[in-house]
Design an enzyme around this catalytic site. Sequence first.
Site, PDB file in Angstrom:
ATOM      1  N   HIS A  32       0.841  -1.205   0.000  1.00 12.98           N
ATOM      2  CA  HIS A  32       0.000   0.000   0.000  1.00 12.98           C
ATOM      3  C   HIS A  32       0.864   1.237   0.000  1.00 12.98           C
ATOM      4  O   HIS A  32       1.910   1.275   0.640  1.00 12.98           O
ATOM      5  CB  HIS A  32      -0.956   0.023   1.204  1.00 12.98           C
ATOM      6  CG  HIS A  32      -0.320  -0.306   2.511  1.00 12.98           C
ATOM      7  ND1 HIS A  32       0.039  -1.594   2.874  1.00 12.98           N
ATOM      8  CD2 HIS A  32       0.062   0.482   3.538  1.00 12.98           C
ATOM      9  CE1 HIS A  32       0.591  -1.577   4.072  1.00 12.98           C
ATOM     10  NE2 HIS A  32       0.625  -0.320   4.495  1.00 12.98           N
TER      11      HIS A  32
ATOM     12  N   HIS B 263       0.971   5.098   1.174  1.00 12.88           N
ATOM     13  CA  HIS B 263       0.332   6.067   2.064  1.00 12.88           C
ATOM     14  C   HIS B 263       0.409   7.447   1.409  1.00 12.88           C
ATOM     15  O   HIS B 263       1.505   7.883   1.040  1.00 12.88           O
ATOM     16  CB  HIS B 263       1.089   6.176   3.395  1.00 12.88           C
ATOM     17  CG  HIS B 263       1.056   4.968   4.274  1.00 12.88           C
ATOM     18  ND1 HIS B 263       0.257   4.890   5.393  1.00 12.88           N
ATOM     19  CD2 HIS B 263       1.742   3.795   4.227  1.00 12.88           C
ATOM     20  CE1 HIS B 263       0.461   3.727   6.002  1.00 12.88           C
ATOM     21  NE2 HIS B 263       1.360   3.037   5.315  1.00 12.88           N
TER      22      HIS B 263
HETATM   23  P1  5GP Z   1       1.668  -0.134   7.400  1.00 13.82           P
HETATM   24  O1  5GP Z   1       2.335   0.111   8.702  1.00 13.82           O
HETATM   25  O2  5GP Z   1       1.460  -1.598   7.121  1.00 13.82           O
HETATM   26  O3  5GP Z   1       2.355   0.577   6.256  1.00 13.82           O
HETATM   27  O4  5GP Z   1       0.280   0.590   7.508  1.00 13.82           O
HETATM   28  C1  5GP Z   1      -0.925  -0.067   7.647  1.00 13.82           C
HETATM   29  C2  5GP Z   1      -1.940   1.008   7.815  1.00 13.82           C
HETATM   30  O5  5GP Z   1      -3.212   0.405   7.763  1.00 13.82           O
HETATM   31  C3  5GP Z   1      -1.849   1.727   9.168  1.00 13.82           C
HETATM   32  O6  5GP Z   1      -1.605   3.110   8.949  1.00 13.82           O
HETATM   33  C4  5GP Z   1      -3.194   1.466   9.806  1.00 13.82           C
HETATM   34  O7  5GP Z   1      -3.713   2.586  10.483  1.00 13.82           O
HETATM   35  C5  5GP Z   1      -4.058   1.074   8.633  1.00 13.82           C
HETATM   36  N1  5GP Z   1      -5.122   0.136   8.990  1.00 13.82           N
HETATM   37  C6  5GP Z   1      -5.001  -0.961   9.792  1.00 13.82           C
HETATM   38  N2  5GP Z   1      -6.174  -1.621   9.863  1.00 13.82           N
HETATM   39  C7  5GP Z   1      -7.045  -0.916   9.095  1.00 13.82           C
HETATM   40  C8  5GP Z   1      -8.431  -1.110   8.777  1.00 13.82           C
HETATM   41  O8  5GP Z   1      -9.082  -2.055   9.209  1.00 13.82           O
HETATM   42  N3  5GP Z   1      -8.996  -0.198   7.952  1.00 13.82           N
HETATM   43  C9  5GP Z   1      -8.295   0.870   7.442  1.00 13.82           C
HETATM   44  N4  5GP Z   1      -8.965   1.707   6.649  1.00 13.82           N
HETATM   45  N5  5GP Z   1      -6.994   1.078   7.722  1.00 13.82           N
HETATM   46  C10 5GP Z   1      -6.376   0.192   8.538  1.00 13.82           C
END
Ligand code: 5GP
Length: 136
Positions: free
Chosen positions: A99, A101
């Site tokens: 993903h 951001h």
């Molecule tokens: P990572 O640390 O893997 O780059 O970021 C994962 C992101 O997913 C985090 O910023 C977190 O807030 C977001 N996230 C986690 N669970 C959910 C969810 O159930 N729904 C949404 N919309 N975002 C989520």
Amino acid sequence: MNDCLFCKIVNNEIPSQKIFENEKILAFLDINPINPGHVLIVPKKHCNGLLDAGEENLNALIQPVPIIAKAIMSALDYEGFNLGVNNGSAAGQIVPHLHFHIMPRRAGDGHHLFHGAPYQLGEIEKVAEKIRQQLT
Ligand code: 5GP
Ligand code: ZN
């Protein structure tokens, strides 16, 4: 069975606030935003991260970034944004589905992303050479 959280969001098994989608990608609001309007863009076809994404997923992810970023900034009156990818758990990746951001920013909002400390004297040349060797 696919237990991937973002695959479940793509398949509407878990609700999300969708912002934009096309055949290949979905953009939705992060539930724990850096600032309100923080968006995640995911490929609909699962991959873990940048290294296994493939050209099609990568092209599809980057293409809408300026469009979505401009929309966030106009809608919520931001001045800029950071684009980020946490790749691998050591880099803070929590959800193992690639993903991007998009994190909207205002001057003085208190976030300090991606700012490090200077190299020691002579170190930067050695680091660059080690990386170049891997790329030849
Ligand atoms: P990572 O640390 O893997 O780059 O970021 C994962 C992101 O997913 C985090 O910023 C977190 O807030 C977001 N996230 C986690 N669970 C959910 C969810 O159930 N729904 C949404 N919309 N975002 C989520
Ligand atoms: Zn997935």
